[in-house]
Scaffold this motif. Structure first.
Motif, PDB file in Angstrom:
ATOM      1  N   PRO A 304      13.264  -2.561  -0.504  1.00 43.39           N
ATOM      2  CA  PRO A 304      13.172  -1.236  -0.545  1.00 43.39           C
ATOM      3  C   PRO A 304      12.141  -0.612   0.398  1.00 43.39           C
ATOM      4  O   PRO A 304      11.602  -1.238   0.550  1.00 43.39           O
ATOM      5  CB  PRO A 304      12.772  -1.252  -2.305  1.00 43.39           C
ATOM      6  N   PRO A 305      12.628   0.204   0.655  1.00 43.41           N
ATOM      7  CA  PRO A 305      12.025   0.876   1.400  1.00 43.41           C
ATOM      8  C   PRO A 305      10.573   1.050   1.261  1.00 43.41           C
ATOM      9  O   PRO A 305      10.727   2.418   0.332  1.00 43.41           O
ATOM     10  CB  PRO A 305      12.572   2.577   1.599  1.00 43.41           C
ATOM     11  N   VAL A 306       9.706   1.519   2.328  1.00 40.06           N
ATOM     12  CA  VAL A 306       8.132   2.061   1.945  1.00 40.06           C
ATOM     13  C   VAL A 306       8.284   3.229   0.955  1.00 40.06           C
ATOM     14  O   VAL A 306       7.033   3.576   0.108  1.00 40.06           O
ATOM     15  CB  VAL A 306       7.821   1.984   2.101  1.00 40.06           C
ATOM     16  N   GLU A 307       8.587   4.004   1.572  1.00 38.02           N
ATOM     17  CA  GLU A 307       7.909   5.198   0.777  1.00 38.02           C
ATOM     18  C   GLU A 307       8.852   5.658  -0.491  1.00 38.02           C
ATOM     19  O   GLU A 307       8.201   6.140  -0.366  1.00 38.02           O
ATOM     20  CB  GLU A 307       9.449   6.076   1.812  1.00 38.02           C
ATOM     21  N   ILE A 308       9.991   4.771  -1.120  1.00 35.14           N
ATOM     22  CA  ILE A 308      10.211   4.436  -2.334  1.00 35.14           C
ATOM     23  C   ILE A 308       8.974   3.171  -3.514  1.00 35.14           C
ATOM     24  O   ILE A 308       8.570   4.086  -4.236  1.00 35.14           O
ATOM     25  CB  ILE A 308      11.484   3.154  -2.399  1.00 35.14           C
ATOM     26  N   LEU A 309       8.735   2.198  -2.496  1.00 33.22           N
ATOM     27  CA  LEU A 309       7.183   2.362  -3.106  1.00 33.22           C
ATOM     28  C   LEU A 309       6.055   2.122  -3.497  1.00 33.22           C
ATOM     29  O   LEU A 309       5.022   2.556  -4.270  1.00 33.22           O
ATOM     30  CB  LEU A 309       7.391   0.654  -2.336  1.00 33.22           C
TER      31      LEU A 309
END
Length: 466
Positions: A304-309
């Motif tokens: 998962p992309p860091v921005e989503i997390l």
């Protein structure tokens, strides 16, 4: 008879072979352009081909399988043509296409074992001397669990015997027989890259997986951490084949899911749980370097992309970077692992859980390549940084708001002698921060000037020294 010929022979017995998490799809046979004329695939005006226009529509075009697929009948068929015809092909499920066909072996075919097995002879290879083929522990008791393989090729059969593997464990690293069989197929497909993935070419393989081992359990044994054991099985097969044909083997991948979970309570009292897995380096191979920060060779899932997390959970990633010097050195080095550092932002902090591997046994290199870095996990406490007692597995750890956890994942094992790596590639690796100057000098035997350029004369002298 070579193993390659063995794996390529046999009729297609079923259209698809479900391989669990690996999800290998069995490819059916093929038709030439001429045979496809009049179908949607061949560009004609006939009815839609149900093999093409199914639930997932394949674009209306011919589907070439360069150098490795099954061609049409006739002189251009790579099954029979000594020149290996290059006619475009589509797909069909006609089992007659595979009867009596033998694809001539090619010297460049990975793990073909050409010349090692002749009709009537027997080849036996095992995991002896293959490093890192066990698990760190089962998450309960800090004792390694061995995954052992005796691989035998005799006549037209291949046998994979796991009888010497560890018994079932108390932790969640057991797997069922069907899961073991599935990940064996995954490993073999990685090794025999030009063999079409169909049930027929896998039929000559026999498995010995006693239920007295952790690879053949049934309920109620715990199997929640099965992905880690799957990757160890793939490793041991890679390692065994590397003993027979090291010049065509792949370095071991980082091969750990590193399932990390942070959990806590939000201000309004609602529970939050962040679960994520992370990447690492793939192994160097005969054709080039391993992939940096790749995914494991058992699925197509993505990180998962860091921005989503960060948008979903009260955490902040303070590092998300490649890990320098984590790759196994080699003529073709392994890919780099990564560094992930996560800070807890919630007032109540976060509980920390980790299920990983590679904390004791690094990804191995092949054909003279070096091992990669070990997996490493660190969490902050009021007294400073700490590492888990079980090395790669963590439970019952709590961090406060503002404290961090850091996961440093392994790279991939290297392929070939590091001193044979092209010096300019080493210079580039140093410039990009992949490799330190110290490793460049002492492992790759490459001398750099003060400004980072290649000192060609000094490098030639160093590499020529005993």
């Amino acid at each position: 008879m070579t193993v390659l010929t063995l794996l390529r022979r046999c009729a297609v017995r079923r259209r698809a072979l479900a391989l669990g998490a690996a999800a290998l799809l069995a490819l059916p046979g093929c038709k030439t352009d001429k045979e496809l004329k009049g179908t949607a695939t061949g560009g004609g005006k006939g009815k839609n081909d149900p093999l093409v226009h199914g639930p997932t529509r394949i674009p209306k075009q011919d589907l070439p399988l360069p150098d490795r697929g099954i061609g049409g009948k006739g002189k251009a068929d790579p099954l029979t043509s000594p020149t290996g015809g290059r006619d475009k092909v589509g797909y069909t499920d006609d089992p007659e296409r595979f009867k009596g066909t033998v694809i001539p072996g090619k010297p460049s075919t990975p793990a073909a074992l050409a010349g090692r097995v002749k009709d009537g002879d027997e080849l036996k290879i095992d995991d002896t001397g293959v490093p890192g083929v066990g698990t760190d522990n089962d998450g309960v008791t800090d004792q390694p669990l061995r995954i052992a393989l005796d691989l035998t090729v005799k006549g037209d059969r291949m046998t994979l015997d796991f009888s010497r593997s560890a018994p079932p464990c108390d932790g969640p690293l057991n797997i069922s027989r069907s899961t073991t069989v599935a990940c064996c197929y995954v490993a073999l497909k990685h090794l025999f890259t030009d063999v079409p993935a169909n049930a027929g070419c896998l039929a000559p393989i026999e498995f010995v997986i006693p239920d007295a081992t952790l690879l053949g359990v049934s309920a109620p044994k715990p199997v929640g951490g099965y992905t880690e054991t799957i990757l160890r099985v793939i490793d041991v097969i890679f390692g065994a084949f590397a003993k027979a044909t090291p010049e065509r083997a792949n370095g071991s991948p980082f091969a750990t899911i590193n399932a990390l979970s942070l959990a806590g309570w939000r201000e309004h009292g609602k529970r939050w749980v962040m679960f994520c897995f992370f990447g690492g380096g793939l192994g160097g191979n005969p054709e080039g370097d391993g992939l940096n920060h790749g995914n494991n060779p058992i699925s197509t899932a993505t990180i998962p992309p860091v921005e989503i997390l960060e948008s979903l959970y009260p955490v902040m990633f303070t590092q998300w970077a490649l890990r320098p010097d984590s790759a196994g050195a080699g003529q073709h080095r392994g890919g780099l692992g990564a560094i992930y550092e996560v800070e807890a932002l919630a007032d109540g902090g976060a509980e920390v859980f980790l299920l990983g591997e590679r904390g004791k046994f690094p990804p191995f290199g092949v054909n003279g390549g070096g091992t990669a870095a070990l997996n490493r996990f660190v969490y902050e406490t009021d007294k400073g940084e700490a590492t888990p007692l079980l090395v790669s597995k963590v439970t019952d750890v709590k961090i406060r708001k503002g404290q961090k956890v850091r996961l440093e994942t392994p790279g991939g094992g290297g392929f070939g002698d590091p001193a044979r790596r092209v010096p300019e590639r080493v210079v580039r690796d140093v410039r990009l921060g992949y490799v330190s100057r110290d490793v460049a000098l002492n492992t790759y035997r490459v001398v750099l000037t003060n400004d980072g350029a290649l000192d060609a004369a000094a490098t030639a002298t160093l590499r020529g020294a005993p």
